[in-house]
Write a protein that holds these residues in place. Structure first.
Motif, PDB file in Angstrom:
ATOM      1  N   ALA A 104       8.762 -27.239  10.317  1.00 23.23           N
ATOM      2  CA  ALA A 104       8.929 -27.306   8.861  1.00 23.23           C
ATOM      3  C   ALA A 104       7.751 -28.002   8.199  1.00 23.23           C
ATOM      4  O   ALA A 104       7.300 -27.602   7.125  1.00 23.23           O
ATOM      5  N   ILE A 105       7.229 -29.059   8.846  1.00 21.00           N
ATOM      6  CA  ILE A 105       6.115 -29.804   8.255  1.00 21.00           C
ATOM      7  C   ILE A 105       4.847 -28.962   8.217  1.00 21.00           C
ATOM      8  O   ILE A 105       4.174 -28.866   7.187  1.00 21.00           O
ATOM      9  N   VAL A 106       4.500 -28.348   9.347  1.00 20.43           N
ATOM     10  CA  VAL A 106       3.291 -27.503   9.365  1.00 20.43           C
ATOM     11  C   VAL A 106       3.504 -26.281   8.482  1.00 20.43           C
ATOM     12  O   VAL A 106       2.597 -25.837   7.777  1.00 20.43           O
ATOM     13  N   GLY A 107       4.727 -25.753   8.471  1.00 21.96           N
ATOM     14  CA  GLY A 107       5.031 -24.623   7.608  1.00 21.96           C
ATOM     15  C   GLY A 107       4.957 -24.967   6.135  1.00 21.96           C
ATOM     16  O   GLY A 107       4.743 -24.080   5.299  1.00 21.96           O
ATOM     17  N   SER A 108       5.133 -26.252   5.801  1.00 24.38           N
ATOM     18  CA  SER A 108       5.055 -26.658   4.398  1.00 24.38           C
ATOM     19  C   SER A 108       3.656 -26.429   3.823  1.00 24.38           C
ATOM     20  O   SER A 108       3.487 -26.359   2.604  1.00 24.38           O
ATOM     21  N   TYR A 109       2.673 -26.298   4.705  1.00 21.81           N
ATOM     22  CA  TYR A 109       1.315 -25.957   4.258  1.00 21.81           C
ATOM     23  C   TYR A 109       1.334 -24.605   3.544  1.00 21.81           C
ATOM     24  O   TYR A 109       0.716 -24.438   2.484  1.00 21.81           O
ATOM     25  N   GLN A 110       2.054 -23.644   4.130  1.00 25.71           N
ATOM     26  CA  GLN A 110       2.169 -22.337   3.493  1.00 25.71           C
ATOM     27  C   GLN A 110       2.951 -22.440   2.188  1.00 25.71           C
ATOM     28  O   GLN A 110       2.628 -21.760   1.207  1.00 25.71           O
ATOM     29  N   PHE A 111       3.977 -23.297   2.156  1.00 25.84           N
ATOM     30  CA  PHE A 111       4.733 -23.496   0.921  1.00 25.84           C
ATOM     31  C   PHE A 111       3.818 -24.031  -0.177  1.00 25.84           C
ATOM     32  O   PHE A 111       3.891 -23.595  -1.329  1.00 25.84           O
ATOM     33  N   ALA A 112       2.934 -24.964   0.187  1.00 26.50           N
ATOM     34  CA  ALA A 112       1.974 -25.502  -0.789  1.00 26.50           C
ATOM     35  C   ALA A 112       1.018 -24.416  -1.271  1.00 26.50           C
ATOM     36  O   ALA A 112       0.622 -24.400  -2.442  1.00 26.50           O
ATOM     37  N   ILE A 113       0.656 -23.497  -0.373  1.00 27.04           N
ATOM     38  CA  ILE A 113      -0.204 -22.375  -0.775  1.00 27.04           C
ATOM     39  C   ILE A 113       0.500 -21.528  -1.837  1.00 27.04           C
ATOM     40  O   ILE A 113      -0.106 -21.125  -2.837  1.00 27.04           O
ATOM     41  N   THR A 114       1.790 -21.274  -1.618  1.00 28.03           N
ATOM     42  CA  THR A 114       2.531 -20.469  -2.592  1.00 28.03           C
ATOM     43  C   THR A 114       2.666 -21.199  -3.933  1.00 28.03           C
ATOM     44  O   THR A 114       2.628 -20.561  -4.987  1.00 28.03           O
ATOM     45  N   ILE A 115       2.813 -22.524  -3.885  1.00 26.55           N
ATOM     46  CA  ILE A 115       2.845 -23.308  -5.128  1.00 26.55           C
ATOM     47  C   ILE A 115       1.517 -23.156  -5.861  1.00 26.55           C
ATOM     48  O   ILE A 115       1.479 -22.987  -7.094  1.00 26.55           O
ATOM     49  N   GLY A 116       0.415 -23.230  -5.114  1.00 23.26           N
ATOM     50  CA  GLY A 116      -0.906 -23.060  -5.719  1.00 23.26           C
ATOM     51  C   GLY A 116      -1.065 -21.698  -6.359  1.00 23.26           C
ATOM     52  O   GLY A 116      -1.604 -21.566  -7.475  1.00 23.26           O
ATOM     53  N   LEU A 117      -0.593 -20.660  -5.675  1.00 22.45           N
ATOM     54  CA  LEU A 117      -0.663 -19.304  -6.230  1.00 22.45           C
ATOM     55  C   LEU A 117       0.156 -19.192  -7.514  1.00 22.45           C
ATOM     56  O   LEU A 117      -0.283 -18.573  -8.495  1.00 22.45           O
ATOM     57  N   LEU A 118       1.339 -19.798  -7.509  1.00 22.30           N
ATOM     58  CA  LEU A 118       2.196 -19.754  -8.699  1.00 22.30           C
ATOM     59  C   LEU A 118       1.563 -20.502  -9.867  1.00 22.30           C
ATOM     60  O   LEU A 118       1.543 -19.999 -11.007  1.00 22.30           O
ATOM     61  N   LEU A 119       1.030 -21.687  -9.602  1.00 23.74           N
ATOM     62  CA  LEU A 119       0.369 -22.455 -10.662  1.00 23.74           C
ATOM     63  C   LEU A 119      -0.811 -21.685 -11.243  1.00 23.74           C
ATOM     64  O   LEU A 119      -1.027 -21.679 -12.461  1.00 23.74           O
ATOM     65  N   ALA A 120      -1.572 -21.018 -10.367  1.00 20.07           N
ATOM     66  CA  ALA A 120      -2.715 -20.227 -10.838  1.00 20.07           C
ATOM     67  C   ALA A 120      -2.249 -19.098 -11.741  1.00 20.07           C
ATOM     68  O   ALA A 120      -2.861 -18.817 -12.790  1.00 20.07           O
ATOM     69  N   ASN A 123       4.774 -14.191  -7.708  1.00 17.01           N
ATOM     70  CA  ASN A 123       4.455 -15.548  -7.242  1.00 17.01           C
ATOM     71  C   ASN A 123       5.695 -16.429  -7.180  1.00 17.01           C
ATOM     72  O   ASN A 123       5.826 -17.260  -6.276  1.00 17.01           O
ATOM     73  N   CYS A 124       6.602 -16.259  -8.137  1.00 17.22           N
ATOM     74  CA  CYS A 124       7.864 -17.018  -8.102  1.00 17.22           C
ATOM     75  C   CYS A 124       8.680 -16.643  -6.869  1.00 17.22           C
ATOM     76  O   CYS A 124       9.264 -17.509  -6.201  1.00 17.22           O
ATOM     77  N   VAL A 125       8.723 -15.356  -6.567  1.00 13.63           N
ATOM     78  CA  VAL A 125       9.433 -14.896  -5.367  1.00 13.63           C
ATOM     79  C   VAL A 125       8.790 -15.501  -4.122  1.00 13.63           C
ATOM     80  O   VAL A 125       9.480 -15.936  -3.188  1.00 13.63           O
ATOM     81  N   ASN A 126       7.477 -15.558  -4.112  1.00  8.42           N
ATOM     82  CA  ASN A 126       6.734 -16.105  -2.978  1.00  8.42           C
ATOM     83  C   ASN A 126       7.100 -17.566  -2.720  1.00  8.42           C
ATOM     84  O   ASN A 126       7.331 -17.975  -1.577  1.00  8.42           O
ATOM     85  N   VAL A 127       7.175 -18.348  -3.782  1.00  8.86           N
ATOM     86  CA  VAL A 127       7.514 -19.770  -3.651  1.00  8.86           C
ATOM     87  C   VAL A 127       8.949 -19.948  -3.161  1.00  8.86           C
ATOM     88  O   VAL A 127       9.218 -20.654  -2.181  1.00  8.86           O
TER      89      VAL A 127
END
Length: 528
Positions: free
Chosen positions: A156-172, A318-322
């Protein structure tokens, strides 16, 4: 929440390592935001008017050519490719922590150039250096996380890196949508400038956080390793549990080093070849699933396909991605790596197939290459299945690819191996970013595939099913040291489910210096 509850009664606090791991994942926001901004910027009217070299599209409006678009988008991936290769020597020399700080400063240099740009050359140079920083981060973040996280929540911790990527995509996507109608340089400078904030947050945090204990052991700094582990586990330095955990890490490292110093050639020997092929393969297939086609070119593609609110559709995807990444983080450590990847591959395959058939059968083009939508409800259905595809990707291949590559390599070559696997990700990312305009766009020299390109992504999703079954080992609940034993004992991936460790590396080390090893330890020392 059950996800954050320790599965054993080992002394110490788990929340510290969890908070550290999730904070370091913030590097994914830089990654996601930087890659996500370009989709919206390329569709901005003011930006196209300013950066156009005179080319006009089929409507007569100023625009950039397919080759210019390809260069602008793909140069980031070129930078990230080289950055990920440099991550190994950087992380092994100055450390994982300071390596992340240095990466942020490289990234900031690239952002400055993009903000200052009013023409393509400087903009491209800025994207290259920003990509160099992102490439360094993309290899060092999972490395830092995997070396500090408790085994029961490492996925879950290492996978949270991908979650942060999706947050970045959504913010963009949100910021692009907010500035797209501005008729000044703020339309693209505001989205790009916000990246300074993300970098500064990560720099400040990494200056406070400890170095990983495994890096300190690698550098023979036992006392500093003990202090680092003490901070992470929230136990006094003289606690026997710390001594036991550190002894296991050190014994494993000493055993590896007794076989000789690490080199890139070691990645091609014994079971390391299987591991590097698994790591490179999973990163390549993550890109070839087609996800970045949607996030790099989605806004422009939806616009070309006849959708009036292409920015809004991009925001929805992007919302779906997050939202879809969260169930994936739970499933990684609950169900395991293999079931999550296999389920995701099957779901992605059928989603892409339906999008390809629907898009191809319900659209056509006029003599100027403009898309004619013959069945609007079918087009809306295609968007729905794109969202379903994103769900399956975000809940499986998005986070799990980073988890698998972060945990299958021994300490001796971990930084080198992660740099190679991450470079593979960015190599295919670049290939897709560079080739997509030529594959999709209408015009001389282009393939004009339009929605047919989804057939290509569909084919790679089917290939990913076969790859996971034969190549991806189940590593749920194992320490990084126990993963080594798994690879030495299990010859094929589909037999790894249910495997239990039986070797303690302190015993292996003791046996190597004079005590008689057990038959199983002797067998492991021969095959490792």
């Amino acid at each position: 929440m059950k996800l954050f509850t320790k599965t054993d009664d080992t002394p110490g606090k788990a929340w510290v390592a969890i908070v550290i791991g999730f904070f370091v994942a913030f590097g994914g926001v830089l990654f996601g935001y930087d890659t996500g901004t370009i989709s919206g910027i390329l569709a901005m009217t003011y930006w196209k008017d300013l950066f156009s070299t005179g080319y006009r599209d089929s409507t007569g409006a100023l625009a950039i050519t397919s080759s210019e678009q390809s260069e602008i988008v793909s140069v980031l991936s070129a930078g990230t490719f080289f950055g990920s290769l440099l991550a190994a020597p950087l992380g092994d020399s100055i450390g994982r922590r300071l390596g992340l700080v240095f990466s942020c400063f490289v990234f900031i240099g690239g952002v400055i150039m993009q903000v200052a740009a009013t023409a393509i050359p400087l903009f491209v140079a800025g994207r290259f250096f920003a990509g160099l920083g992102v490439g360094l981060l993309s290899a060092l973040v999972p490395l830092y996380q995997s070396e500090t996280a408790p085994k029961w929540i490492r996925g879950a911790i290492v996978g949270s890196y991908q979650f942060a990527i999706t947050i970045g995509l959504l913010l963009a996507s949100i910021v692009d949508n907010s500035t797209k109608d501005r008729q000044d340089t703020g339309s693209y400078r505001i989205p790009i400038s916000i990246q300074f904030l993300w970098a500064i947050i990560l720099i400040v945090g990494m200056l406070i956080l400890p170095e990983t204990p495994r890096f300190m052991i690698k550098k023979d700094k036992h006392e500093k390793a003990l202090q680092s582990l003490s901070r992470i586990r929230r136990l006094p330095t003289d606690h026997p549990v710390l001594a036991e955990e550190l002894a296991e890490i050190q014994a494993n490292h000493q055993f590896e080093m007794s076989l000789g110093k690490a080199s890139y050639r070691d990645l091609l020997r014994g079971d390391m070849l299987k591991r590097i092929l698994t790591g490179c393969g999973i990163q390549a297939l993550q890109q070839l699933a087609g996800i970045n086609f949607i996030f790099y070119y989605g806004t422009q593609f939806f616009k070309n396909s006849g959708f009036k609110n292409s920015f809004i559709i991009s925001l929805i995807t992007n919302c779906v991605n997050v939202g879809s990444t969260l169930p994936g983080l739970v499933a990684i450590d609950k169900w395991g790596r293999r079931p999550v990847l296999l389920t995701g591959s099957i779901g992605m395959f059928f989603s892409q197939l339906i999008v390809a058939i629907t898009g191809t059968a319900t659209t056509s083009q006029d003599a100027n290459g403009n898309i004619i939508v013959n069945n609007e409800p079918a087009q809306k259905a295609a968007i729905a299945f794109i969202c379903i595809f994103i769900f399956f990707f975000a809940a499986s291949w998005g986070p799990v690819a980073w988890v698998v590559t972060g945990e299958i390599f021994p300490l001796k070559v971990r930084a080198k191996a992660l740099s190679i696997t991450t470079a593979t990700n960015w190599l295919f990312n670049w290939a897709i970013a560079y080739s997509t305009p030529y594959l999709v766009d209408w015009g001389k020299g282009n393939a004009n595939l339009q929605s047919k390109i989804f057939f290509i992504w569909c084919g790679f999703c089917f290939l990913s099913i076969i790859f996971v079954y034969f190549m991806v080992y189940e590593t749920k609940g194992l320490t990084l040291e126990q993963v080594d034993e798994l690879y030495s004992e299990v010859s094929v991936a589909y037999k790894s489910v249910g495997w239990k460790p039986s070797i303690n590396y302190t015993d292996v080390r003791d046996a190597a210096i004079g005590e008689k090893p057990t038959s199983k330890e002797a067998e492991h020392m021969e095959t490792a």
